[in-house]
Design an enzyme around this catalytic site. Structure first.
Site, PDB file in Angstrom:
ATOM      1  N   TRP A 105       0.821  -1.214   0.000  1.00  0.00           N
ATOM      2  CA  TRP A 105       0.000   0.000   0.000  1.00  0.00           C
ATOM      3  C   TRP A 105       0.849   1.256   0.000  1.00  0.00           C
ATOM      4  CZ3 TRP A 105      -4.337  -0.636  -2.101  1.00  0.00           C
ATOM      5  CH2 TRP A 105      -5.009  -1.851  -1.965  1.00  0.00           C
ATOM      6  N   ASP A 179      -1.392   6.503   6.587  1.00  0.00           N
ATOM      7  CA  ASP A 179      -2.495   5.684   6.078  1.00  0.00           C
ATOM      8  C   ASP A 179      -2.769   4.624   7.148  1.00  0.00           C
ATOM      9  OD1 ASP A 179      -4.157   3.848   4.878  1.00  0.00           O
ATOM     10  OD2 ASP A 179      -2.907   3.547   3.089  1.00  0.00           O
ATOM     11  N   LYS A 203     -12.789  -1.528   6.846  1.00  0.00           N
ATOM     12  CA  LYS A 203     -12.126  -2.550   7.658  1.00  0.00           C
ATOM     13  C   LYS A 203     -12.563  -2.430   9.116  1.00  0.00           C
ATOM     14  CE  LYS A 203      -8.727  -1.909   4.211  1.00  0.00           C
ATOM     15  NZ  LYS A 203      -8.753  -3.171   3.503  1.00  0.00           N
TER      16      LYS A 203
HETATM   17  N1  PMP Z   1      -4.383   1.587   2.164  1.00  0.00           N
HETATM   18  C1  PMP Z   1      -4.481   0.445   2.846  1.00  0.00           C
HETATM   19  C2  PMP Z   1      -3.599   0.245   4.034  1.00  0.00           C
HETATM   20  C3  PMP Z   1      -5.407  -0.529   2.467  1.00  0.00           C
HETATM   21  O1  PMP Z   1      -5.496  -1.673   3.147  1.00  0.00           O
HETATM   22  C4  PMP Z   1      -6.226  -0.301   1.339  1.00  0.00           C
HETATM   23  C5  PMP Z   1      -7.290  -1.276   0.892  1.00  0.00           C
HETATM   24  N2  PMP Z   1      -7.125  -2.570   1.234  1.00  0.00           N
HETATM   25  C6  PMP Z   1      -6.065   0.888   0.642  1.00  0.00           C
HETATM   26  C7  PMP Z   1      -5.144   1.811   1.072  1.00  0.00           C
HETATM   27  C8  PMP Z   1      -6.888   1.182  -0.568  1.00  0.00           C
HETATM   28  O2  PMP Z   1      -8.163   1.474  -0.157  1.00  0.00           O
HETATM   29  P1  PMP Z   1      -9.401   1.616  -1.153  1.00  0.00           P
HETATM   30  O3  PMP Z   1      -9.641   0.279  -1.735  1.00  0.00           O
HETATM   31  O4  PMP Z   1     -10.464   2.086  -0.239  1.00  0.00           O
HETATM   32  O5  PMP Z   1      -9.023   2.635  -2.168  1.00  0.00           O
END
Ligand code: PMP
Length: 365
Positions: A105, A179, A203
């Site tokens: 991520w 994040d 989550k």
């Molecule tokens: N950052 C993290 C730490 C994530 O776990 C995720 C999704 N699993 C995201 C960003 C991306 O999020 P989204 O699918 O809501 O764009």
């Protein structure tokens, strides 16, 4: 109703009590004769729901008064663009943004930010296969960077920060942007150590479609001219997150989750439970070499636990047996394979125990 335990990484398990309350209130919210889904976001009913959700979140995370809570859309990936669009204007141009690359991520965040500014990967866990958080003493930070981005819990790699980056906490210092999508509300956090915290809701908060951004006041006003108006933090803050139609139903469910967490004793109580759940699961994985979690012990995530079977030819059999026992969505992310158990706040310890029993049984212990 079938009893299952859902280990999905997100959208993920929600508290049963919250889902029951939402079901009870589905057709008629508090005698209004309307479903929350049918309400104007500018009407008194929804404004009350929104205000309460924000107040409860502020209480749960002890968010200082000089931070704004923004209820946005676009998910975590949206924030990967929204953050640089709002912060790259903080310094002389061209701006440089620092990153600590700890997994999938934060890697995506680097790529997206590179569209708007120069990026500097100050430290990377890539050489070790993303199994640790590089210690801060090794970070090569840029003096005068627009901000430093960290992903404090890597949902795919199962790597979690166990320390707060210490690069300055007041206006003028390099702000830290975190994040926290996959571990917000799972452990106590000192919000004042961060300039910005963002998190997709799907989550630990509620349904997909809502993204939280918690932004320190002095960071609201540095958007690049190309920043879309609807993503401009100052504009969103001034409109109380009602610049355009917010994801009303997702905000309502998030509010129910916040109230539920308060009843359970708040974030500190969740953290105690989460430590216990993670201890139980890692102990079963570590018992012998039948299973393997590759993350350094001090960086193991309490929320997302990736693991591999030593004999990967047994993967399908493992997943089929798990499903037959109501242990769902254990397949690892397609980019890394193997298995992954996500054990968010709403996963009861009974669910982790059921998984541990199955792990032991499958390993023939
Ligand atoms: N950052 C993290 C730490 C994530 O776990 C995720 C999704 N699993 C995201 C960003 C991306 O999020 P989204 O699918 O809501 O764009």
């Amino acid at each position: 109703m079938t009893q299952v335990f859902n280990f999905s990484a997100g959208p993920a398990v929600l508290p049963k009590a919250v889902l029951r309350q939402a079901a009870d209130e589905m057709l008629d919210w508090h005698g209004s004769g309307m479903s929350v889904m049918e309400m104007s976001h500018r009407g008194p009913e929804f404004i009350a729901i929104h205000r309460q959700a924000e107040a409860d979140l502020r209480e749960l995370l002890a968010i200082p008064a000089n931070y704004r809570v923004l209820f946005m859309q676009g998910g975590g990936l949206g924030q990967n663009a929204i953050v640089p669009l709002n912060l790259a204007g903080r310094t002389a141009q061209p701006a440089t943004i620092d990153f600590v690359h700890t997994g999938s991520w934060s890697g995506k965040s680097v790529k997206e930010a590179a569209r708007y500014a120069a990026v500097n990967v100050a430290a990377s866990g890539a050489a070790g296969g993303f199994t640790n958080v590089p210690p801060q003493s090794e970070w090569q930070l840029t003096p005068g960077a627009a901000y430093l981005h960290v992903c404090t819990n890597e949902t795919i790699d199962g790597v979690e920060f166990n320390f707060v980056p210490d690069v300055g906490t007041s206006a003028g210092d390099t702000p830290v942007v975190a994040d926290m999508s996959s571990h917000i509300l799972s452990r106590t956090v000192d919000v004042s150590k961060y300039g910005v915290i963002f998190a997709g809701a799907q989550k630990n908060i509620g349904p997909a479609g809502l993204t939280l951004a918690i932004v320190r006041d002095d960071l609201l006003d540095h958007a690049l001219p190309i920043c879309p108006g609807v993503f401009n933090w100052r504009a969103v803050a001034d409109a109380d997150s009602m610049l355009n139609t917010p994801p009303t139903y997702a905000i309502y469910i998030a509010g129910l989750v916040f109230a539920h967490l308060k009843r359970l004793g708040g974030v500190a109580a969740m953290e105690r439970m989460n430590i216990e759940k993670a201890r139980l699961l890692y102990a079963a994985l570590d018992a012998d070499d039948f299973y393997q979690n590759r993350v350094a012990p001090d960086a193991r995530s309490r929320m997302n636990v990736p693991f591999y079977l030593r004999d990967e030819s047994l993967n399908d059999q493992f997943l089929a047996g798990a499903k037959a026992r109501g242990l769902l969505q254990l397949k690892g992310h397609k980019s890394v394979g193997g298995m992954r158990a996500s054990i968010y706040n709403a996963m009861p310890i009974e669910g982790v125990q059921a998984l541990v029993d199955y792990l032991n049984e499958f390993a023939g212990r």
